[in-house]
Write a protein that holds these residues in place. Sequence first.
Motif, PDB file in Angstrom:
ATOM      1  N   ASP A  80      -0.330   3.090  -5.649  1.00  0.00           N
ATOM      2  CA  ASP A  80       0.195   4.364  -5.182  1.00  0.00           C
ATOM      3  C   ASP A  80      -0.652   5.471  -5.777  1.00  0.00           C
ATOM      4  OD1 ASP A  80       3.049   5.168  -3.784  1.00  0.00           O
ATOM      5  OD2 ASP A  80       2.259   6.783  -5.043  1.00  0.00           O
ATOM      6  N   ALA A  81      -0.695   6.607  -5.104  1.00  0.00           N
ATOM      7  CA  ALA A  81      -1.444   7.746  -5.613  1.00  0.00           C
ATOM      8  C   ALA A  81      -0.688   8.482  -6.715  1.00  0.00           C
ATOM      9  CB  ALA A  81      -1.773   8.712  -4.475  1.00  0.00           C
ATOM     10  N   SER A  82       0.617   8.253  -6.828  1.00  0.00           N
ATOM     11  CA  SER A  82       1.449   8.975  -7.789  1.00  0.00           C
ATOM     12  C   SER A  82       1.696   8.141  -9.039  1.00  0.00           C
ATOM     13  CB  SER A  82       2.801   9.340  -7.154  1.00  0.00           C
ATOM     14  OG  SER A  82       3.722   9.764  -8.134  1.00  0.00           O
ATOM     15  N   ALA A  83       1.169   8.605 -10.177  1.00  0.00           N
ATOM     16  CA  ALA A  83       1.417   7.913 -11.442  1.00  0.00           C
ATOM     17  C   ALA A  83       2.899   7.949 -11.805  1.00  0.00           C
ATOM     18  CB  ALA A  83       0.581   8.547 -12.552  1.00  0.00           C
ATOM     19  N   GLY A  84       3.587   9.032 -11.433  1.00  0.00           N
ATOM     20  CA  GLY A  84       5.014   9.133 -11.711  1.00  0.00           C
ATOM     21  C   GLY A  84       5.826   8.092 -10.964  1.00  0.00           C
ATOM     22  N   MET A  85       5.479   7.852  -9.720  1.00  0.00           N
ATOM     23  CA  MET A  85       6.169   6.821  -8.959  1.00  0.00           C
ATOM     24  C   MET A  85       5.863   5.428  -9.524  1.00  0.00           C
ATOM     25  SD  MET A  85       7.990   8.406  -6.703  1.00  0.00           S
ATOM     26  CE  MET A  85       8.436   7.185  -5.480  1.00  0.00           C
ATOM     27  N   LEU A  86       4.624   5.212  -9.949  1.00  0.00           N
ATOM     28  CA  LEU A  86       4.265   3.913 -10.511  1.00  0.00           C
ATOM     29  C   LEU A  86       4.969   3.653 -11.842  1.00  0.00           C
ATOM     30  CD1 LEU A  86       0.466   3.598  -9.708  1.00  0.00           C
ATOM     31  CD2 LEU A  86       2.378   2.396  -8.635  1.00  0.00           C
ATOM     32  N   GLU A  87       5.233   4.691 -12.598  1.00  0.00           N
ATOM     33  CA  GLU A  87       5.989   4.511 -13.841  1.00  0.00           C
ATOM     34  C   GLU A  87       7.382   3.976 -13.538  1.00  0.00           C
ATOM     35  OE1 GLU A  87       7.778   7.177 -17.536  1.00  0.00           O
ATOM     36  OE2 GLU A  87       6.229   8.029 -16.231  1.00  0.00           O
ATOM     37  N   LEU A  88       8.003   4.508 -12.487  1.00  0.00           N
ATOM     38  CA  LEU A  88       9.316   4.003 -12.086  1.00  0.00           C
ATOM     39  C   LEU A  88       9.213   2.590 -11.528  1.00  0.00           C
ATOM     40  CD1 LEU A  88      10.778   7.202 -10.373  1.00  0.00           C
ATOM     41  CD2 LEU A  88      11.143   6.387 -12.712  1.00  0.00           C
ATOM     42  N   ALA A  89       8.126   2.314 -10.810  1.00  0.00           N
ATOM     43  CA  ALA A  89       7.926   0.958 -10.293  1.00  0.00           C
ATOM     44  C   ALA A  89       7.808  -0.044 -11.435  1.00  0.00           C
ATOM     45  CB  ALA A  89       6.684   0.923  -9.414  1.00  0.00           C
ATOM     46  N   ARG A  90       7.109   0.341 -12.494  1.00  0.00           N
ATOM     47  CA  ARG A  90       6.936  -0.585 -13.615  1.00  0.00           C
ATOM     48  C   ARG A  90       8.272  -0.843 -14.322  1.00  0.00           C
ATOM     49  NH1 ARG A  90       2.641  -2.796 -14.948  1.00  0.00           N
ATOM     50  NH2 ARG A  90       1.278  -1.285 -13.919  1.00  0.00           N
ATOM     51  N   ARG A  91       9.116   0.169 -14.389  1.00  0.00           N
ATOM     52  CA  ARG A  91      10.445  -0.049 -14.956  1.00  0.00           C
ATOM     53  C   ARG A  91      11.225  -1.071 -14.131  1.00  0.00           C
ATOM     54  NH1 ARG A  91      12.836   6.018 -15.685  1.00  0.00           N
ATOM     55  NH2 ARG A  91      10.971   7.007 -16.566  1.00  0.00           N
ATOM     56  N   ARG A  92      11.089  -0.980 -12.834  1.00  0.00           N
ATOM     57  CA  ARG A  92      11.800  -1.887 -11.937  1.00  0.00           C
ATOM     58  C   ARG A  92      11.224  -3.305 -11.981  1.00  0.00           C
ATOM     59  NH1 ARG A  92      14.190  -0.678  -6.789  1.00  0.00           N
ATOM     60  NH2 ARG A  92      13.111   1.343  -6.789  1.00  0.00           N
ATOM     61  N   LEU A  93       9.892  -3.388 -11.993  1.00  0.00           N
ATOM     62  CA  LEU A  93       9.203  -4.643 -11.744  1.00  0.00           C
ATOM     63  C   LEU A  93       8.751  -5.372 -13.004  1.00  0.00           C
ATOM     64  CD1 LEU A  93       7.036  -3.266  -8.824  1.00  0.00           C
ATOM     65  CD2 LEU A  93       9.018  -4.781  -8.582  1.00  0.00           C
ATOM     66  N   GLY A  94       8.679  -4.653 -14.123  1.00  0.00           N
ATOM     67  CA  GLY A  94       8.229  -5.256 -15.370  1.00  0.00           C
ATOM     68  C   GLY A  94       6.752  -5.021 -15.632  1.00  0.00           C
ATOM     69  N   ASP A  95       6.365  -5.162 -16.892  1.00  0.00           N
ATOM     70  CA  ASP A  95       4.993  -4.865 -17.293  1.00  0.00           C
ATOM     71  C   ASP A  95       3.973  -5.815 -16.676  1.00  0.00           C
ATOM     72  OD1 ASP A  95       5.820  -2.739 -18.832  1.00  0.00           O
ATOM     73  OD2 ASP A  95       5.934  -3.902 -20.690  1.00  0.00           O
ATOM     74  N   GLY A  96       4.410  -6.975 -16.244  1.00  0.00           N
ATOM     75  CA  GLY A  96       3.474  -7.935 -15.676  1.00  0.00           C
ATOM     76  C   GLY A  96       3.106  -7.678 -14.231  1.00  0.00           C
ATOM     77  N   ALA A  97       3.766  -6.727 -13.586  1.00  0.00           N
ATOM     78  CA  ALA A  97       3.483  -6.443 -12.177  1.00  0.00           C
ATOM     79  C   ALA A  97       2.089  -5.848 -12.022  1.00  0.00           C
ATOM     80  CB  ALA A  97       4.529  -5.488 -11.613  1.00  0.00           C
ATOM     81  N   ASP A  98       1.379  -6.270 -10.982  1.00  0.00           N
ATOM     82  CA  ASP A  98       0.042  -5.764 -10.686  1.00  0.00           C
ATOM     83  C   ASP A  98       0.174  -4.444  -9.928  1.00  0.00           C
ATOM     84  OD1 ASP A  98      -2.605  -5.298 -10.098  1.00  0.00           O
ATOM     85  OD2 ASP A  98      -2.783  -6.930  -8.632  1.00  0.00           O
ATOM     86  N   ALA A 118       0.854  -1.199   0.000  1.00  0.00           N
ATOM     87  CA  ALA A 118       0.000   0.000   0.000  1.00  0.00           C
ATOM     88  C   ALA A 118       0.883   1.241   0.000  1.00  0.00           C
ATOM     89  CB  ALA A 118      -0.904  -0.008   1.236  1.00  0.00           C
ATOM     90  N   GLY A 119       0.809   2.022  -1.063  1.00  0.00           N
ATOM     91  CA  GLY A 119       1.715   3.155  -1.224  1.00  0.00           C
ATOM     92  C   GLY A 119       3.088   2.657  -1.627  1.00  0.00           C
ATOM     93  N   CYS A 120       3.130   1.904  -2.721  1.00  0.00           N
ATOM     94  CA  CYS A 120       4.351   1.176  -3.088  1.00  0.00           C
ATOM     95  C   CYS A 120       5.445   2.059  -3.652  1.00  0.00           C
ATOM     96  CB  CYS A 120       4.022   0.072  -4.081  1.00  0.00           C
ATOM     97  SG  CYS A 120       3.349   0.659  -5.661  1.00  0.00           S
ATOM     98  N   GLY A 121       5.136   3.308  -4.025  1.00  0.00           N
ATOM     99  CA  GLY A 121       6.153   4.170  -4.588  1.00  0.00           C
ATOM    100  C   GLY A 121       6.771   3.564  -5.832  1.00  0.00           C
ATOM    101  N   SER A 122       8.098   3.611  -5.914  1.00  0.00           N
ATOM    102  CA  SER A 122       8.795   3.082  -7.086  1.00  0.00           C
ATOM    103  C   SER A 122       9.082   1.588  -6.962  1.00  0.00           C
ATOM    104  CB  SER A 122      10.100   3.845  -7.317  1.00  0.00           C
ATOM    105  OG  SER A 122      10.969   3.678  -6.203  1.00  0.00           O
ATOM    106  N   GLY A 123       8.593   0.938  -5.899  1.00  0.00           N
ATOM    107  CA  GLY A 123       8.599  -0.509  -5.836  1.00  0.00           C
ATOM    108  C   GLY A 123       9.748  -1.221  -5.168  1.00  0.00           C
ATOM    109  N   PRO A 124      10.594  -0.589  -4.349  1.00  0.00           N
ATOM    110  CA  PRO A 124      11.700  -1.356  -3.766  1.00  0.00           C
ATOM    111  C   PRO A 124      11.250  -2.435  -2.794  1.00  0.00           C
ATOM    112  CG  PRO A 124      11.623   0.863  -2.826  1.00  0.00           C
ATOM    113  CD  PRO A 124      10.672   0.845  -3.984  1.00  0.00           C
TER     114      PRO A 124
END
Length: 264
Positions: A93-111, A71-77
């Motif tokens: 996360d409430a921030s689309a910008g942080m989720l974009e970085l999370a997707r880079r880290r975690l891959g497109d398949g991440a929920d 909950a509130g995963c940020g960039s996903g560490p």
Amino acid sequence: MISNEHHDHVGPTGRTSPSAVTVDPPKVNDYNSFAEAYTAENETNLNNAYYERPAMLALAGDVAGRRILDAGCGSGPLFAALRDRGAIVSGFDASAGMLELARRRLGDGADLRVADLGGPLPYADDTFDDVVASLVLHYLEDWGPALAELRRILRPGGRLIASVDHPFAINLIHREAGREGEYNYFDTTNWTQEWTMGGQTALVSRWHRPLHAMIEAFIGAGFRITVVSEPDPDPAARELFPEVIAAKPRFLCFLFFVLQADWA
């Protein structure tokens, strides 16, 4: 207490201003505007990388096969670390910008989903074995609706593992700055800091609440407190931050809870 040089995202790491700042709400907590700088510092600093995240992972324990919501995963560490340990992880996360970085880290398949912890969450009842709420609850004035939603999506007997700003540390910050008259420990109060990260400055606003108010909110939402923790930093911090750890081998910074969702 160690200097509040942390960014606690929805986890913190930057420099605090010498005094609280009063600003209009739209100008604060704009993680989209400093997502890259925040993430870069969050990866390696003492308070997040070698104190808060290791403590959260230790409290989570063996997570292999468990369904966990970040909950509130940020960039996903934390998401990534839990997934590496065999958990089935989702995050929002409430921030689309942080989720974009999370997707880079975690891959497109991440929920990963855009959602606000203060509102309804896009998950069915009894979906998760655990929820991790890493340095996010203190962005909310009222914990009641958020805790009710987290209780709803946890299976009976599931765990909420949460970290928040330590209320004693925040009170000491205000006292040292001469603001004790304005920020009484026993009141729930909003305060804003200026963080500096990678040459960027940002205003971040959070809510202080006393320990008893935290406990009342957890119990009122149907949780049973099983662990309250004020941990040591990760052993690696002694080599990476020798002067800081030599001066303060233990310090007040964050407070950690493990809460169990009571059976209905």
